[in-house]
Design a protein around this motif. Structure first.
Motif, PDB file in Angstrom:
ATOM      1  N   GLY A   1       0.106   9.815   5.174  1.00 44.01           N
ATOM      2  CA  GLY A   1       1.469   9.451   5.537  1.00 44.01           C
ATOM      3  C   GLY A   1       1.619   9.052   6.993  1.00 44.01           C
ATOM      4  O   GLY A   1       2.414   8.160   7.340  1.00 44.01           O
ATOM      5  N   VAL A   2       0.853   9.685   7.884  1.00 40.82           N
ATOM      6  CA  VAL A   2       1.001   9.391   9.305  1.00 40.82           C
ATOM      7  C   VAL A   2       0.486   7.987   9.619  1.00 40.82           C
ATOM      8  O   VAL A   2       1.165   7.179  10.267  1.00 40.82           O
ATOM      9  N   SER A   3      -0.722   7.686   9.126  1.00 36.01           N
ATOM     10  CA  SER A   3      -1.253   6.355   9.434  1.00 36.01           C
ATOM     11  C   SER A   3      -0.435   5.278   8.744  1.00 36.01           C
ATOM     12  O   SER A   3      -0.274   4.177   9.276  1.00 36.01           O
ATOM     13  N   LEU A   4       0.106   5.626   7.576  1.00 35.86           N
ATOM     14  CA  LEU A   4       0.951   4.663   6.873  1.00 35.86           C
ATOM     15  C   LEU A   4       2.177   4.300   7.716  1.00 35.86           C
ATOM     16  O   LEU A   4       2.517   3.117   7.881  1.00 35.86           O
TER      17      LEU A   4
ATOM     18  N   THR B   1      -2.490  17.473   5.466  1.00 35.73           N
ATOM     19  CA  THR B   1      -3.813  17.172   4.921  1.00 35.73           C
ATOM     20  C   THR B   1      -4.843  18.126   5.525  1.00 35.73           C
ATOM     21  O   THR B   1      -4.597  18.731   6.571  1.00 35.73           O
ATOM     22  N   PRO B   2      -5.995  18.248   4.837  1.00 38.58           N
ATOM     23  CA  PRO B   2      -7.017  19.189   5.330  1.00 38.58           C
ATOM     24  C   PRO B   2      -7.448  18.908   6.763  1.00 38.58           C
ATOM     25  O   PRO B   2      -7.910  19.807   7.459  1.00 38.58           O
ATOM     26  N   LEU B   3      -7.250  17.661   7.218  1.00 42.58           N
ATOM     27  CA  LEU B   3      -7.674  17.315   8.568  1.00 42.58           C
ATOM     28  C   LEU B   3      -6.992  18.206   9.601  1.00 42.58           C
ATOM     29  O   LEU B   3      -7.569  18.544  10.630  1.00 42.58           O
TER      30      LEU B   3
ATOM     31  N   GLY C   1       0.834  -1.198   0.000  1.00 44.42           N
ATOM     32  CA  GLY C   1       0.000   0.000   0.000  1.00 44.42           C
ATOM     33  C   GLY C   1       0.867   1.245   0.000  1.00 44.42           C
ATOM     34  O   GLY C   1       0.564   2.241  -0.649  1.00 44.42           O
ATOM     35  N   ALA C   2       2.000   1.181   0.729  1.00 47.79           N
ATOM     36  CA  ALA C   2       2.862   2.345   0.868  1.00 47.79           C
ATOM     37  C   ALA C   2       3.403   2.795  -0.485  1.00 47.79           C
ATOM     38  O   ALA C   2       3.615   3.985  -0.710  1.00 47.79           O
ATOM     39  N   ARG C   3       3.627   1.852  -1.390  1.00 51.02           N
ATOM     40  CA  ARG C   3       4.222   2.228  -2.673  1.00 51.02           C
ATOM     41  C   ARG C   3       3.283   3.099  -3.489  1.00 51.02           C
ATOM     42  O   ARG C   3       3.713   3.913  -4.303  1.00 51.02           O
ATOM     43  N   GLU C   4       1.976   2.899  -3.283  1.00 51.48           N
ATOM     44  CA  GLU C   4       1.010   3.596  -4.130  1.00 51.48           C
ATOM     45  C   GLU C   4       0.431   4.837  -3.479  1.00 51.48           C
ATOM     46  O   GLU C   4      -0.111   5.688  -4.159  1.00 51.48           O
ATOM     47  N   LEU C   5       0.518   4.889  -2.167  1.00 52.74           N
ATOM     48  CA  LEU C   5      -0.218   5.933  -1.458  1.00 52.74           C
ATOM     49  C   LEU C   5       0.441   7.292  -1.657  1.00 52.74           C
ATOM     50  O   LEU C   5       1.662   7.416  -1.622  1.00 52.74           O
ATOM     51  N   ASP C   6      -0.390   8.308  -1.858  1.00 51.08           N
ATOM     52  CA  ASP C   6       0.109   9.680  -1.837  1.00 51.08           C
ATOM     53  C   ASP C   6       0.058  10.147  -0.390  1.00 51.08           C
ATOM     54  O   ASP C   6      -1.024  10.372   0.153  1.00 51.08           O
ATOM     55  N   PRO C   7       1.226  10.272   0.274  1.00 48.01           N
ATOM     56  CA  PRO C   7       1.188  10.529   1.715  1.00 48.01           C
ATOM     57  C   PRO C   7       0.609  11.893   2.062  1.00 48.01           C
ATOM     58  O   PRO C   7       0.265  12.138   3.200  1.00 48.01           O
ATOM     59  N   GLY C   8       0.503  12.767   1.082  1.00 48.31           N
ATOM     60  CA  GLY C   8       0.008  14.110   1.383  1.00 48.31           C
ATOM     61  C   GLY C   8      -1.503  14.226   1.329  1.00 48.31           C
ATOM     62  O   GLY C   8      -2.040  15.310   1.488  1.00 48.31           O
ATOM     63  N   ARG C   9      -2.188  13.117   1.063  1.00 51.53           N
ATOM     64  CA  ARG C   9      -3.652  13.187   1.025  1.00 51.53           C
ATOM     65  C   ARG C   9      -4.223  12.100   1.890  1.00 51.53           C
ATOM     66  O   ARG C   9      -3.641  11.030   2.018  1.00 51.53           O
ATOM     67  N   LEU C  10      -5.370  12.377   2.473  1.00 48.39           N
ATOM     68  CA  LEU C  10      -6.056  11.346   3.241  1.00 48.39           C
ATOM     69  C   LEU C  10      -6.884  10.544   2.258  1.00 48.39           C
ATOM     70  O   LEU C  10      -7.986  10.928   1.898  1.00 48.39           O
ATOM     71  N   GLU C  11      -6.302   9.445   1.761  1.00 45.76           N
ATOM     72  CA  GLU C  11      -6.962   8.716   0.688  1.00 45.76           C
ATOM     73  C   GLU C  11      -7.882   7.637   1.233  1.00 45.76           C
ATOM     74  O   GLU C  11      -7.479   6.814   2.054  1.00 45.76           O
TER      75      GLU C  11
END
Lengths: 505, 489
Positions: A81-84, A493-495, A50-60
């Motif tokens: 990125g944080v939860s990742l 992230t907006p959060l 999952g880490a390879r695909e995730l954009d850490p700057g967005r809450l996807e």
């Protein structure tokens, strides 16, 4: 299937592994631990994919479907990125924990089933963005902890298990009170974290809701003075459970503070920042001082966890990008290092010599009997002290820099805590591994001269687990970018919008 | 009334009539051709007969009308009441089969017939909004339960328990009747909506407050809320296990339904307020006080219990307190929350009494330590206990968690600006206390090593009943809407 959604499978993989463990009755005694290892490794692999695909700057969003529409609860998993970072930590700790439990034969199926349930719940907490779902996973984590300690623990296990369960439950009751109130004030239509965070609660509500929810989570993060469950629980727990408790379960609390309490109630945070920062620093110093006076090997590490988690909470209270990133980095770093320390103390030492008493250990000459354990503990100890090159250094340095900008006086006191950390760690290393008979020492030396005390050799699974964790702490120590590239964008992230406005993040 | 109306009435009452028929069938069959069989076999056959009747009644409920109004509210069917009837019938079947697990009487037919009558009482309670019929139905339930409690003629404790239950119950019934008569005197009506309307017109009459207090005392007895709970520990301990299970489950479902209907529909003008800082006399204030007293008394006393039945009794007092917390909410949200809570509670507590029936000793010994090492003696039973106890403790994802959670949501959104949050906080605090004694039970099951004892053999009926209840507890937790959807007006 898109690799991104692999992250969403992590809780399910663990729960399915736990269920399989209970339903399947293999002939072989080795089968349960192999299944547990396969499940934990599958979880880690899913997190990394999952880490390879995730954009850490967005809450996807990973999964989102209606759950209890009448109150607005959804089954909603998402990651940034944080939860990742924390999901990967969970995977690492899970694999290492199984490797360090390779010698569990008493009720092994039940042991690993509870272990995997706990892991699954932890993944679930790190990935939930629906508050009810978050809370459900948070509570599911409580019961396995009780049984892991009460059944497989060592001295004083039953009171320690009960104390830990009750503390966790009280903490989660405080959290629930805050969540119910936030839901009701916001109109009773949604449990979505982002929706509620964007809502902007009345400052009057925030001023009381923030401390309630924050303290509720912080109980689990070992905030002084609510930390007393931690040393007793960690010490009585079986090795893998100590590794998980100190390694990831305490992070659940800190993560809840960062993910739920702070974004929901930024104005309340402003009002209470200094108070909780002072408590965090008190924890750093108090934990270090008490660790220094302990006569029990595992208590030393237990109190050191209280001290190191103080850095996480202090980092959170700075509300600056440096401090927050340092806090998350410290969560990862402490997770790995505490796992290593408990692995040595619980598996390599206690399971072989059956004592945790420092004065007794002093006479066992473990430095010669268990050279691998001695080297591992020394490396882990150096990492824990925050020596450059290990992850502890970058993490605590970031927290201290962040704290220096906001609370200079507290930062000085926290810096003192780092020095104290070196003192108690070196003391433990010396007492356990490098004292007793020494060449040319008078008196006792004659009795045991020349004899090398025997102990069962360190096994391959232990070495593998050690290698995994040492590699993780070294990698992050030498190349902190790898994690910071996830964490720092994750904090934008907006959060965290409300935090940025309030604290100049 | 014309013949056609009688026919319509009979159609609406088919479920109740089926249960009564089953009761008579059990009496005749048992006194007739099953007389010579050994008692356990008679018990099983009669239980099967009763099950047939109850299932028929449940089918009749689902096929019958969802709503009906006859005789000026004396018969008032609502979809929620109909759904609860199915639950009550299920719980009655459970009680019948659990009774077959122990031999405490030779009067098998009579026992099951009285059990069926108690069930009919609860069914009537669920289908009327007429004060007089409410009282008659309540008395039918209560009188049947007094008899059932004393049914073990060989047990002195049973007789003592029944006497206490009867004396308390008689007094409570007198209070309730007095309250009802005051309401009638004030309003000139015995139909709840009309009572509420008339009370609204003449607010502030001191007699109305007296009526509220008396009604609350009567209801407090039925739901076993402190300080009207003193009968509960003795009754739970002395009664045959199946009867204690029935009192704790089916009778409680009826009582909470009645409480919600009576207070929210009948005393609609007299709410007052128990909100923090906005206290005003009325039944919500009284309910809030009863809730706090029950949670405190129940949870603290349960900490010290060594016997399972008494533990369940005190925990029942505590759980009644949680249920009352939900009652203070506004009717739209409170009633479904309270009913969901009480149904899920009933499923779990009936299951635990089933466990007691299976593990108890020859003299009815029910010490918690009898569960020691259950994981080896009967792994399936160990799992069932775990599900029931964790549900009572409110651990997700079991239904007990969602039960409490909905109550708290209902209370939190009631009143102006979180006025009832204090009640939620008290409830949360006491649920932390309760975790201690619930974990003590689980500790015996999973942690304590087994004394050398034979494997427990469960009868097929007990296995089926416990499996069904555990499955329902898990299912209504994983998918709360399945049940909740039926409980919304």
């Amino acid at each position: 299937m898109a690799p991104l959604t692999m992250l969403a499978w992590t809780p399910l993989i663990s729960f399915v592994g736990a269920a399989a463990m209970l339903l399947w009755r293999p002939e072989s005694r080795r089968a349960p631990r192999r299944l547990a290892l396969a499940t934990a490794a599958a979880g880690l692999l899913a997190a990394l994919l999952g880490a390879r695909e995730l954009d850490p700057g967005r809450l996807e969003t990973l999964v989102r479907s209606p759950w209890i529409p009448s109150i607005g609860a959804e089954f909603h998993l998402a990651a940034d990125g944080v939860s990742l970072t924390l999901a990967v930590l969970t995977g690492l700790a899970a694999v290492a924990g199984v490797l360090f439990s390779w010698n569990i034969e008493h009720r092994a199926r039940e042991f690993f089933a509870l272990y995997l349930t706990l892991i699954g719940a932890v993944y679930g907490v790190f990935l939930s963005v629906d508050l009810l779902l978050f809370f459900v996973f948070y509570e599911i984590a409580i019961i396995p902890k009780y049984f892991l300690i009460a059944i497989w623990g060592s001295k004083g296990r039953e009171p320690a298990a009960m104390r830990l369960a009750l503390y966790s439950f009280v903490g989660s009751a405080l959290v629930l009170a805050g969540l119910v109130a936030a839901w009701a004030v916001a109109g009773g239509r949604s449990f979505d974290l982002a929706t509620l965070a964007a809502k902007g609660f009345d400052p009057g509500v925030q001023r009381w809701a923030f401390p309630v929810v924050f303290a509720g989570f912080a109980v689990l993060a070992g905030l002084w003075p609510f930390h007393t469950w931690a040393p007793t629980g960690h010490s009585a727990a079986p090795t893998a459970a100590s590794m998980l408790l100190a390694g990831v379960v305490m992070k659940l609390g800190a993560y809840g503070c960062l993910r739920v309490a702070m974004p929901l109630f930024p104005a309340g945070l402003d009002a209470w920042r200094e108070f909780f920062a002072a408590l965090a620093v008190a924890g750093i110093v108090y934990g270090a001082l008490v660790a220094f006076t302990q006569g029990d090997f595992k208590y030393v590490i237990g109190y050191s966890s209280v001290s190191h988690m103080g850095f996480v909470l202090l980092g959170l209270m700075t509300v600056s990008i440096t401090g927050l990133a340092g806090a998350v980095l410290q969560m990862f770093s402490h997770g790995v290092i505490a796992g290593l320390l408990f692995g040595v103390a619980g598996r390599m030492v206690y399971d072989r010599v059956h004592t945790r008493d420092l004065t007794e250990l002093k006479e066992r000459q473990l430095g010669r009997a268990l050279p691998f354990a001695a080297v591992t503990f020394t490396v882990a100890g150096l990492a824990s002290m925050g020596l450059p090159g290990f992850s502890g250094f970058v993490a605590e340095l970031q927290v201290l820099i962040g704290a220096w900008q906001t609370f200079p006086k507290l930062a000085v006191v926290a810096g003192l805590g780092v020095v104290l950390g070196a003192v108690y760690t070196l003391r433990a290393i010396q007492w356990v591994f490098f004292s007793g008979e020494t060449a040319g020492a008078p008196g006792r030396a004659t009795a045991s001269a020349g004899e090398i005390p025997v102990a069962e050799a360190v096994t391959l699974p232990e070495k593998l687990g050690t290698a995994l964790l040492v590699a993780a702490t070294l990698a992050i120590g030498l190349q902190p970018r790898w994690l910071l590239d996830w964490i720092v964008p994750g904090l934008s992230t907006p959060l965290f919008e409300g935090l940025r406005r309030g604290g100049g993040l | 009334m014309t013949g056609a109306e009688y026919l319509a009435l009979a159609r609406a009452l088919r479920p109740e009539m089926l249960v009564v028929l089953a009761a008579f069938a059990a009496l005749f069959a048992d006194l007739g051709w099953w007389r010579s069989l050994p008692t356990p076999a008679r018990m099983r056959r009669n239980a099967a007969l009763l099950t047939l009747g109850m299932l028929g009644a449940a089918v009749a409920v689902t096929l019958g009308p969802e709503t009906a109004e006859r005789l000026d509210g004396a018969l008032s069917l609502t979809p929620v009441g109909q759904a609860l009837k199915v639950v009550v019938l299920l719980l009655a079947v459970v009680a019948a089969w659990l009774a077959a697990e122990e031999t405490f009487t030779d009067h098998v037919g009579e026992f099951l017939a009285v059990l069926a009558l108690a069930t009919v009482g609860v069914l009537f309670l669920l289908s009327t909004e007429n004060l007089l019929l409410i009282f008659v139905a309540l008395e039918l339930v209560s009188l049947s339960l007094y008899v059932l409690t004393a049914f073990n003629a060989r047990s002195a404790r049973g007789a003592e328990a029944a006497l206490k239950y009867f004396l308390f119950g008689g007094t409570a019934a007198a209070f309730l009747l007095f309250g009802f008569s005051l309401l009638y005197g004030l309003t000139g009506s015995i139909r709840l909506p009309a009572v509420a309307e008339a009370l609204g017109r003449q607010a502030g009459d001191p007699l109305a407050w007296v009526a509220v207090v008396l009604v609350l005392a009567g209801l407090g007895f039925k739901v076993a809320a402190a300080p009207f709970h003193f009968w509960a520990p003795d009754a739970y301990e002395g009664a045959p296990t199946a009867v204690a299970g029935f009192i704790a489950s089916a009778s409680k479902v009826g009582a909470f339904f009645l409480a919600a209907r009576l207070l929210q529909a009948g005393l609609a003008g007299l709410e007052g307020s128990g909100a923090w800082g906005g206290f005003a006399p009325g039944w919500t204030a009284g309910v809030a006080l009863l809730a706090v007293a029950s949670m405190a008394a129940g949870n603290l006393a349960a900490l010290r219990q060594a016997g399972l039945r008494r533990l369940l009794a005190w925990s029942a007092v505590a759980q009644a307190g949680y249920g009352l917390v939900g009652l203070v909410g506004d009717p739209e949200h409170a009633a479904p929350a309270v009913l969901y809570f009480v149904v899920t509670y009933a499923l779990a507590v009936a299951g635990l009494f089933g466990v007691v029936a299976v593990v108890q000793g020859p003299g009815g010994g029910d010490a918690i330590t009898r569960l020691a090492g259950l994981r080896e003696r009967s792994p399936g039973l160990a799992w069932a206990v775990t599900v029931f106890v964790l549900s009572l403790a409110g651990i997700p994802p079991l239904s007990g968690f969602f039960g409490k959670f909905y109550l708290f949501l209902a209370a939190a959104r009631a009143g102006q600006g979180l006025g009832y949050l204090w009640l939620v906080l008290v409830a949360l605090g006491f649920s932390c206390v309760s975790l201690y004694y619930y974990l003590q039970v689980l500790k015996q099951v999973w942690v304590v090593d087994a004394p050398p004892a034979a494997r427990l053999r469960l009868s097929p009926a007990a296995t089926a009943v416990l499996l069904l209840l555990a499955a329902l507890v898990v299912l209504t937790g994983l998918a709360p809407e399945l049940l909740l959807g039926h409980l919304r007006p």
